[in-house]
Design a protein around this motif. Sequence first.
Motif, PDB file in Angstrom:
ATOM      1  N   GLN A 313       0.860  -1.186   0.000  1.00  0.00           N
ATOM      2  CA  GLN A 313       0.000   0.000   0.000  1.00  0.00           C
ATOM      3  C   GLN A 313       0.897   1.236   0.000  1.00  0.00           C
ATOM      4  OE1 GLN A 313      -3.020  -0.533  -0.462  1.00  0.00           O
ATOM      5  NE2 GLN A 313      -3.467  -2.547   0.370  1.00  0.00           N
ATOM      6  N   ALA A 378     -10.413   7.279  -1.810  1.00  0.00           N
ATOM      7  CA  ALA A 378     -10.999   6.114  -1.124  1.00  0.00           C
ATOM      8  C   ALA A 378     -10.655   4.841  -1.890  1.00  0.00           C
ATOM      9  CB  ALA A 378     -12.511   6.283  -1.036  1.00  0.00           C
ATOM     10  N   ARG A 380      -8.260   2.524  -3.591  1.00  0.00           N
ATOM     11  CA  ARG A 380      -6.804   2.314  -3.495  1.00  0.00           C
ATOM     12  C   ARG A 380      -6.129   2.200  -4.862  1.00  0.00           C
ATOM     13  NH1 ARG A 380      -4.842   1.412   1.538  1.00  0.00           N
ATOM     14  NH2 ARG A 380      -6.255   0.662   3.167  1.00  0.00           N
ATOM     15  N   GLN A 923      -9.920   7.106   6.991  1.00  0.00           N
ATOM     16  CA  GLN A 923     -10.517   6.898   5.669  1.00  0.00           C
ATOM     17  C   GLN A 923     -10.634   5.428   5.334  1.00  0.00           C
ATOM     18  OE1 GLN A 923     -10.850   8.616   1.906  1.00  0.00           O
ATOM     19  NE2 GLN A 923      -8.748   8.119   1.474  1.00  0.00           N
ATOM     20  N   HIS A 924      -9.554   4.694   5.549  1.00  0.00           N
ATOM     21  CA  HIS A 924      -9.571   3.271   5.233  1.00  0.00           C
ATOM     22  C   HIS A 924      -9.684   2.464   6.521  1.00  0.00           C
ATOM     23  CE1 HIS A 924      -7.520   4.539   1.318  1.00  0.00           C
ATOM     24  NE2 HIS A 924      -8.697   4.055   0.992  1.00  0.00           N
ATOM     25  N   LYS A 926     -10.638  -0.446   8.688  1.00  0.00           N
ATOM     26  CA  LYS A 926     -10.740  -1.813   8.174  1.00  0.00           C
ATOM     27  C   LYS A 926     -10.844  -2.793   9.320  1.00  0.00           C
ATOM     28  CE  LYS A 926      -5.723  -1.958   7.842  1.00  0.00           C
ATOM     29  NZ  LYS A 926      -4.586  -1.693   7.013  1.00  0.00           N
TER      30      LYS A 926
END
Length: 936
Positions: A313, A378, A380, A923-924, A926
């Motif tokens: 990432q 948002a 990826r 934002q992410h 998880k």
Amino acid sequence: MLTSRTFLKRTRAGAVVKVVREHYLRDDISCGAAACRICPHRPDGPGLGLEAQPSSAISTLCPRPHYLLPDTNLLLHQIDILEDAAIKNVIVLQTVLQEVRNRSAPVYKRIRDVIQTPEKHFYSFTNEHHRETYIEQKQGESSNDRNDRAIRVAVKWYNEHLKKIEDEEKIQVIFLTNDRTNKEKALEEGITAYTCEEYIKSLKANPDLVDRLACVSDEGKEIESGKIIFPEHIPLSKLQQGIKSGIYLQGTYRASRDNYLEATVWVHGEAEENKEIIIQGLKHLNRAVHEDIVAVELLAKDEWVAPSSVVLQDDGQNEDDAENEEEKENILKTAVNKDMLRPTGKVVGIIKRNWRPFCGMLSKSQIKEARRHLFTPADRRIPRIRIETRQADTLDGQRIIVAIDGWPRNSRYPNGHFVKNLGSAGDKETETEVLLLEHDVPHQPFSQSVLSFLPKMPWSITEQDMKCREDLRHLCVCSVDPPGCTDIDDALHCKELENGNMEVGVHIADVSHFIRPGNALDEESAKRGTTVYLCEKRIDMIPELLSSNLCSLRSDVDRLAFSCIWEMNHKAEILKTRFTKSIINSKASLTYAEAQMRIDSAAMNDEITTGLRGLNKLAKILKKKRIDNGALTLASPEVRFHMDSETHDPIDLQTKELRETNSMVEEFMLLANVSVAQKIYEEFPEFALLRKHPAPPPSNYDILVKAAKSKASNLEIKTDSAKALAESLDRAESPAFPYLNTLLRILATRCMMQAVYFCSGMDNDFHHYGLASPIYTHFTSPIRRYADIIVHRLLAAAIGADSTYPELMDKHKLADVCKNLNYRHKMAQYAQRASVAFHTQLFFKSKGIVNEDAYILFVRKNAVVVLIPKYGLEGTVFFEEKGQPTPRLDYNHEELSLTVDNTTLHVFDKVKVNIMLDASNIQHQKIRMVLVEPKV
């Protein structure tokens, strides 16, 4: 006045022909100004023209009342500015509109919508047909220079014309252009001209507008280091020559979600072996963005690589950390088996950008009072975008929309500008808006023009409706649906005939009666393509009056239907099939559980229950026949949430329970779809809208075959046909491991291709692999699928119940409809998954750490993907955590195993994991999973 226009045109055969067209010039075209008494015609229609006293934002450059007139490039690049409520009284020339239409369909639609908005006071002036503003192209003058001159002539004409208006304060027209040459020429000719930036910065009452300025020129926007990072893009003309000669390949660029340094390019119309090209490394990706159409150069075979199993990432804060990038690229270059190498290439140029506005969040710069910040999308697959904003503190923690403007060679990230603030991150309404925008789901309220085609209430069935329909209200029809269903598409009946055979009917809502071809309601339904079901929300394809009322086959009301009726024997063999438009009156709206209860209850023997038992008995025979024929029964973990009635937050999460009645309804829907497909293809072999499911390429099954062998040496999955696969899946049982069969079926689902709509006249392969059917279509859900509406129209024409229309008998137009439907269905699927993911996060937010059994589905180089059966939840367990010592990892591709220090993990191993919500990245957010057993 009549003049003529001459231009050269290249024919399909390649010849150049001279075309001469008559061109009419008029002197009765209105200037659009409300105060003008000179022009013979006042503007009418939705836009209503320019205000008499312009109420535009006050500019320090031009304090007098004024209208704005932008050139083509400004309109193309600064549409976000022009759409803002502060910008009013804008003249859009015909010259500009035509150029925009040729260069960008989305921007053209947006500017047309603005012109139609009365409160914006935008006016479209037909300068190309006005006697005083039309100009001929000079000898040696390019079309572009001629159009620039035409725009300047129109500005001068407007300023002279408006001086004649008898008003105390004269209105001025300001020319807006970002073209330096055009601006210089305008100033020489005495025209007041500014760049967009100059004008917007002069609107002191609207400082936020500056953030929405598109950064059109990369000059002065380079990052300070100025170091060239990327190779230059080859110009379009050379690319086209290279594609023609086979030096380059053209395709769609698909970025990876899991690895930001890898992408694939799907080559258009290429042989199977070169269909997919891998691109690895920053320089080879060369500034392409997900879904761009790109030109690729294949690398030499000794430079080919294998798809990476590493999850990477882009989470660095330093936007130009080149050393870090090189280090990450080296991770990709590991020794692999030669059989795993795939065609590999590099992006050499961009043929068409497919940039859209992106949702995401601001990653605020650490530098105090900095104006330049990174925006993290948002999605990826989209790179970070550098924007300039003075509102960083306000936008911190908000979901915002940003547009890309350009990507210079010396910048690690593209440049862009702020468009809109959606609301606070984590807020349910905001997050739903984000996932709808990100998946391109049309979800605006239906417009008045669409609603105007709905029937007037109170509505009832007229004598005219009765004439061409069969009255089936005497039949004992009922519907069986999930609980809370209001858009009931289908109903069934079953009765024994005097000759001992069975009559079975599938009755489908007659939506095409209410939605007529070509009107605004039809166009909107076609654009939406499908209803989208989110966890707490339904985005209807058609307005609610139809979906939940007039078309919904609710009980105890008369409804219009399209019926497919079979005569069958007790072996479920079809003896006769007929189709008819009908009127029905459903006797009961049942849930799957209620229908099951009736079938199982010995005490119930009423007409509805007897009919259900007859249907259930025949459905079991039909299902067995299908499976014997090679139809696949696959598995996917579907999740159902139980919501708190007050907060609407999920309080319980469980996998969906499937009953016999689910299968009963499914069997008859499949049968109706097959029967209708045969009928419309028989009648319209070139124009039938059908659905096919291509057989997967053999390589897709590699992981399934290996996974089965890795778990039990005697497990062999045969994949040479759907029947062989179905049979080997049925045999794949392990008494010691009862969940193995479900895992194999879930894995088999991942090997499948996507089912697609197509036009029969444009394809030769009709086969539906999953259903083992030679022909198939969708007929049974017209309330929620536009494909079914087209199929209803074809079937109606086939049985003489309705007439055809030109678009229905045009296979190219039908193919375009199919393309949109396939896209909309795919996006709806992704949006539904995103909604489940968000609600799963909400569920675990209040749970703390939850410990559950899981099974390993996939093994990666630095992680394993696990499935938790209890919740139908999938997640990734990473073994390289920031701030934690890195374990020794050994990945074995052949055995599908990963050794973490001294513990070896295989596909399908049962493990225990801790599940928690990781909200460190707002934002992410998880679901984070950590392996508890076995200990590593």
